[in-house]
Design a protein around this motif. Structure first.
Motif, PDB file in Angstrom:
ATOM      1  N   TRP A 170       1.055  -1.018   0.268  1.00  0.00           N
ATOM      2  CA  TRP A 170      -0.002  -0.099  -0.279  1.00  0.00           C
ATOM      3  C   TRP A 170       1.011   1.547   0.232  1.00  0.00           C
ATOM      4  CZ3 TRP A 170       0.155   3.833   3.947  1.00  0.00           C
ATOM      5  CH2 TRP A 170       1.148   2.747   4.844  1.00  0.00           C
ATOM      6  N   LEU A 171       2.082   1.292   0.957  1.00  0.00           N
ATOM      7  CA  LEU A 171       2.922   2.317   0.749  1.00  0.00           C
ATOM      8  C   LEU A 171       3.747   2.279  -1.054  1.00  0.00           C
ATOM      9  CD1 LEU A 171       3.984   4.925   2.569  1.00  0.00           C
ATOM     10  CD2 LEU A 171       5.628   3.591   3.362  1.00  0.00           C
ATOM     11  N   PHE A 191       2.251   1.829  -3.324  1.00  0.00           N
ATOM     12  CA  PHE A 191       1.190   2.488  -4.837  1.00  0.00           C
ATOM     13  C   PHE A 191       1.492   3.890  -3.583  1.00  0.00           C
ATOM     14  CE2 PHE A 191      -0.818  -2.265  -5.058  1.00  0.00           C
ATOM     15  CZ  PHE A 191      -0.053  -2.428  -6.797  1.00  0.00           C
ATOM     16  N   LEU A 192       0.974   4.440  -3.201  1.00  0.00           N
ATOM     17  CA  LEU A 192       1.097   5.312  -2.220  1.00  0.00           C
ATOM     18  C   LEU A 192       2.450   6.655  -2.991  1.00  0.00           C
ATOM     19  CD1 LEU A 192      -1.086   7.491  -1.194  1.00  0.00           C
ATOM     20  CD2 LEU A 192       0.632   7.334   1.065  1.00  0.00           C
ATOM     21  N   ILE A 193       3.537   6.608  -2.556  1.00  0.00           N
ATOM     22  CA  ILE A 193       4.275   6.802  -3.014  1.00  0.00           C
ATOM     23  C   ILE A 193       4.475   6.981  -4.475  1.00  0.00           C
ATOM     24  CG2 ILE A 193       7.374   6.971  -3.022  1.00  0.00           C
ATOM     25  CD1 ILE A 193       6.302   5.429  -0.415  1.00  0.00           C
ATOM     26  N   GLY A 235       2.638   6.001  -6.698  1.00  0.00           N
ATOM     27  CA  GLY A 235       1.362   6.653  -7.581  1.00  0.00           C
ATOM     28  C   GLY A 235       1.571   7.880  -7.323  1.00  0.00           C
ATOM     29  N   PHE A 236       1.754   8.819  -6.110  1.00  0.00           N
ATOM     30  CA  PHE A 236       1.469  10.182  -5.956  1.00  0.00           C
ATOM     31  C   PHE A 236       3.255  10.572  -6.623  1.00  0.00           C
ATOM     32  CE2 PHE A 236       2.291  14.362  -3.410  1.00  0.00           C
ATOM     33  CZ  PHE A 236       1.607  14.870  -3.874  1.00  0.00           C
ATOM     34  N   SER A 237       4.117   9.911  -7.236  1.00  0.00           N
ATOM     35  CA  SER A 237       5.202  10.709  -7.748  1.00  0.00           C
ATOM     36  C   SER A 237       4.816  10.818  -9.080  1.00  0.00           C
ATOM     37  CB  SER A 237       6.502  10.142  -7.903  1.00  0.00           C
ATOM     38  OG  SER A 237       7.442   9.716  -6.628  1.00  0.00           O
TER      39      SER A 237
END
Length: 150
Positions: free
Chosen positions: A13-14, A16-18, A20-22
């Motif tokens: 999940w982390l 994907f978060l990092i 995805g935000f990048s």
């Protein structure tokens, strides 16, 4: 003894978060240029704000590692490296702390040493414990999946 390097465990999940935000930060100026027919000057101006953030996130994401030498633990993350003397380590305990730390997983361990503590998340936790115990024989199992200095 040769340096041993341990990669950080990465929660999906982390990641994907990092990542995805990048990706979002990279796509903002591209979208501005393609879909809004913005000038190249405007697109470059927007890129000056979004690209450094994306690069910084990716740099931190791909650079987190923990290195053990004969006498110190080096925690590398982003542009920073923290050096901890192995002889100063008094306790290592499992934790699920959500505090900011050079760890890419919530499956973490807290290393308490003279002068402070740090939370990390080595992918090979058992190998990390074994490598620490080889270098610091005074650290013994505490019965709670941790180590403590006698």
């Amino acid at each position: 003894m040769i340096n041993t390097v341990f990669a950080s465990k990465i929660d999906l999940w982390l990641a994907f978060l990092i990542l995805g935000f990048s990706l979002l930060l990279i796509l903002v100026p591209v979208g501005e240029w393609i879909y809004n027919n913005s000038s190249i000057k405007r697109t470059i101006f927007i890129s000056l704000f979004t690209m450094p953030g994306a690069i910084l996130l990716l740099l931190i994401f791909f650079s987190v590692k923990y290195s053990l030498s004969d006498d110190e633990l080096l925690v590398n993350y982003g542009f920073s490296t923290r050096s901890i003397s192995l002889k100063d380590i008094t306790q290592i305990t499992p934790t699920n702390s959500t505090l900011s730390a050079p760890a890419l997983s919530l499956d973490r361990i807290e290393i308490i040493y003279k002068g402070g503590s740090i939370v990390i998340s080595p992918k090979d936790k058992d190998g990390f414990y074994h490598a620490i115990q080889e270098r610091v024989p005074a650290l013994k199992n505490d019965g709670n999946d941790g180590l403590i200095k006698n």
